[in-house]
Design a protein around this motif. Structure first.
Motif, PDB file in Angstrom:
ATOM      1  N   PRO A   1       0.807  -1.223   0.000  1.00 24.69           N
ATOM      2  CA  PRO A   1       0.000   0.000   0.000  1.00 24.69           C
ATOM      3  C   PRO A   1       0.838   1.271   0.000  1.00 24.69           C
ATOM      4  O   PRO A   1       0.517   2.241  -0.696  1.00 24.69           O
ATOM      5  CB  PRO A   1      -0.826  -0.135   1.278  1.00 24.69           C
ATOM      6  N   GLU A   2       1.925   1.302   0.772  1.00 23.19           N
ATOM      7  CA  GLU A   2       2.783   2.483   0.816  1.00 23.19           C
ATOM      8  C   GLU A   2       3.427   2.742  -0.539  1.00 23.19           C
ATOM      9  O   GLU A   2       3.488   3.882  -1.015  1.00 23.19           O
ATOM     10  CB  GLU A   2       3.871   2.299   1.876  1.00 23.19           C
TER      11      GLU A   2
ATOM     12  N   ARG B   1       2.285   1.790  -3.474  1.00 21.86           N
ATOM     13  CA  ARG B   1       1.249   2.190  -4.427  1.00 21.86           C
ATOM     14  C   ARG B   1       0.853   3.654  -4.200  1.00 21.86           C
ATOM     15  O   ARG B   1       0.593   4.395  -5.150  1.00 21.86           O
ATOM     16  CB  ARG B   1       0.034   1.270  -4.290  1.00 21.86           C
ATOM     17  N   THR B   2       0.801   4.082  -2.942  1.00 28.29           N
ATOM     18  CA  THR B   2       0.430   5.471  -2.629  1.00 28.29           C
ATOM     19  C   THR B   2       1.433   6.454  -3.204  1.00 28.29           C
ATOM     20  O   THR B   2       1.054   7.529  -3.694  1.00 28.29           O
ATOM     21  CB  THR B   2       0.330   5.655  -1.103  1.00 28.29           C
ATOM     22  N   ARG B   3       2.711   6.096  -3.142  1.00 29.32           N
ATOM     23  CA  ARG B   3       3.741   6.993  -3.685  1.00 29.32           C
ATOM     24  C   ARG B   3       3.779   6.970  -5.208  1.00 29.32           C
ATOM     25  O   ARG B   3       4.190   7.956  -5.834  1.00 29.32           O
ATOM     26  CB  ARG B   3       5.118   6.607  -3.123  1.00 29.32           C
TER      27      ARG B   3
ATOM     28  N   GLY C   1      -1.994   8.108  -7.713  1.00 28.62           N
ATOM     29  CA  GLY C   1      -3.187   8.580  -7.011  1.00 28.62           C
ATOM     30  C   GLY C   1      -4.407   8.225  -7.836  1.00 28.62           C
ATOM     31  O   GLY C   1      -4.363   8.246  -9.071  1.00 28.62           O
TER      32      GLY C   1
ATOM     33  N   SER D   1      -3.255  10.554   3.630  1.00 22.02           N
ATOM     34  CA  SER D   1      -2.200   9.722   3.028  1.00 22.02           C
ATOM     35  C   SER D   1      -0.819  10.144   3.523  1.00 22.02           C
ATOM     36  O   SER D   1       0.038   9.284   3.786  1.00 22.02           O
ATOM     37  CB  SER D   1      -2.262   9.806   1.506  1.00 22.02           C
TER      38      SER D   1
END
Length: 499
Positions: free
Chosen positions: A82-83, A85-87, A90, A112
């Protein structure tokens, strides 16, 4: 940035194989870093599936069978933490409420960054920068539940881009935005693109994105059927895009036009000096006068937060005005009387579907005698629901659910029907169908109000446009003009009708 190499995806269990028509088939697509690509095509053609594959939601969240290779920045998005993918990316969903986690706007924008452990000072800087860029600075202290649908959309875009990820995925970003909001969105996307951000957008309102887009990828039944550059697409006529179910500004010019006859205003709904202010922030409407002739179709337009929904809730008796009076045929109506004589079709039909089948939903709460049974079958015929009579409403598509709510309104005793953004997320074919269905409601003696930012729908379906000002005098009526309706509207529906 994005590579899809011979990708096929089918929803469901892997044991079902690749025989299903749902999903996408043999997709070959490349999006370079810094490009803006718009996916277009009919509803259900596979656009959202591609977004889910690139965003890592399929097959992790949306289970199914996947063949081929999907990479974003050289990585498989479904394998990312998840981390990571977040970076990397969006995502803004079509319904922004489905991605909100916090109570107010400021906390949502911080969510986020806080989860990644950024320093508080850095988080504050990012929030203020992105809120100013998207135009939501004035909303930072507001509750998300108190925002209009368009305001929620802008907040979702700000929250998805607050960390400046190299890829931004947007599903129908202009669906609930007014003209000013769309301009603001384009300005933001241009800046993001100039900074090197790759943009992948699924959209039906295509021409509004011409300032930022590089190419349009058209889908049909899960496959890519056409690709146009920005310049090629801008030169296409409606006849060129009609076979693909796309919207086009020239849709309103098809066929000869005629003016709907003026209605007898003695039979009208009329609001005089209507005023309602919300206690906490003072938003609302003030001294609004409105006339809705019987059997007329009125488009209620204006900026996000101008008071359109507030005004319609007052007309339907869902809110009690602080000042002013509403009349029907010159008889004052209490809020209770208005509730019994009106029907509010919500933008999200899920919130007003309760029965266990389409047939039962249409007659829910009504005495089922032979007259009502015949009217229900007439409604199912008129709105194309006969084959869905035994289906559970929860199993229907968004467009099918919307048709069920409109059929229920058709069968109701309501004289006033309000439709909230009925073409949000609909393709060109869907817009034409909604225009035809609205006409059926008017022919049945209903008075229709449509809350909309869709200029094509307004010109196709409405003989009156009322615009609420979205400036200092919020809620003040700015225009009230008679409009023409094309003969295409009256002749469009290929469905049989007993009306």
């Amino acid at each position: 940035m994005i590579e899809l190499n011979n990708v096929t995806f089918c929803y469901g269990n892997e044991d079902e194989g690749f025989g299903s028509e749902t999903g996408v088939k043999n997709i070959q697509m490349t999006v370079k870093t810094g490009e803006c690509v718009v996916l277009c095509g009919r509803s259900g053609s596979g656009k959202s599936t591609i977004l889910r594959l690139i965003g890592g939601l399929a097959p992790n969240f949306y289970t199914g069978s996947l063949a081929g290779e999907v990479t974003v920045g050289g990585l498989n998005p479904s394998d990312l933490l998840p981390e990571e993918r977040t970076r990397l990316l969006g995502v803004v969903f079509q319904d922004p409420r489905s991605q909100f986690f916090m109570e107010n706007v400021r906390d949502e924008l911080a969510f986020s960054a806080e989860n990644l452990g950024l320093a508080p000072d850095e988080i504050i800087r990012l929030i203020e920068k992105q809120a100013d860029l998207i135009g939501v600075s004035h909303l930072l202290g507001r509750s998300l539940n108190k925002l209009s649908s368009g305001q929620k959309q802008r907040v979702a875009i700000a929250a998805a881009s607050v960390l400046s990820p190299p890829l931004l995925i947007l599903d129908e970003p202009t669906a609930n935005l007014d003209h000013r909001g769309t301009q603001t969105l384009n300005e933001m996307l241009v800046k993001l693109k100039q900074a090197g951000t790759t943009l992948l957008i699924s959209e039906h309102r295509l021409h509004s994105l011409l300032p930022v887009v590089d190419s349009f990828v058209c889908m049909e039944k899960g496959t890519i059927v056409r690709t146009w550059s920005k310049d090629e697409f801008s030169q296409l006529a409606y006849e060129d895009v009609c076979p693909y179910g796309l919207r086009h500004p020239d849709m309103i010019n098809i066929g000869s036009t005629h003016i709907l006859e003026d209605k007898n205003e003695a039979e009208a709904f009329e609001g005089r000096k209507l005023t309602y202010r919300y206690n906490k922030n003072g938003d609302g409407i003030e001294d609004v006068d409105i006339v809705l002739p019987k059997r007329s179709v009125t488009a209620l337009t204006g900026g996000n937060g101008a008071g359109k929904t507030t005004l319609c809730k007052i007309l339907c008796g869902l809110l009690r005005q602080r000042r002013g009076t509403i009349y029907n045929r010159e008889i004052p109506l209490s809020a209770g009387r208005r509730r019994t004589s009106s029907y509010f079709v919500m933008q999200d039909a899920d919130y007003q579907l309760y029965a266990d089948s389409v047939g039962n939903e249409i007659v829910l709460g009504r005495h089922l005698d032979e007259t009502m049974r015949l009217r229900a079958y007439e409604a199912m015929e008129a709105f194309g629901l006969k084959k869905l009579e035994e289906r559970h409403p929860a199993s229907l598509s968004g467009g099918e659910k919307q048709r069920v709510t409109m059929a229920a309104a058709y069968c109701s005793e309501a004289e006033l029907i309000v439709l909230d953004e009925p073409t949000s997320g609909l393709d060109g074919d869907g817009v034409l169908k909604v225009a035809a269905w609205v006409n059926k409601l008017a022919q049945a003696g209903k008075t229709i109000v449509i809350i909309t930012h869709d200029r094509i729908l307004s010109d196709l379906a409405c003989n009156q446009i009322i615009e609420l000002k979205n400036e200092s005098n919020e809620g003040e009526i700015l225009k009230n003009n008679k409009k023409t309706v094309t003969s295409r509207l009256l002749e469009f529906s290929g469905e049989k009708s007993r009306l």
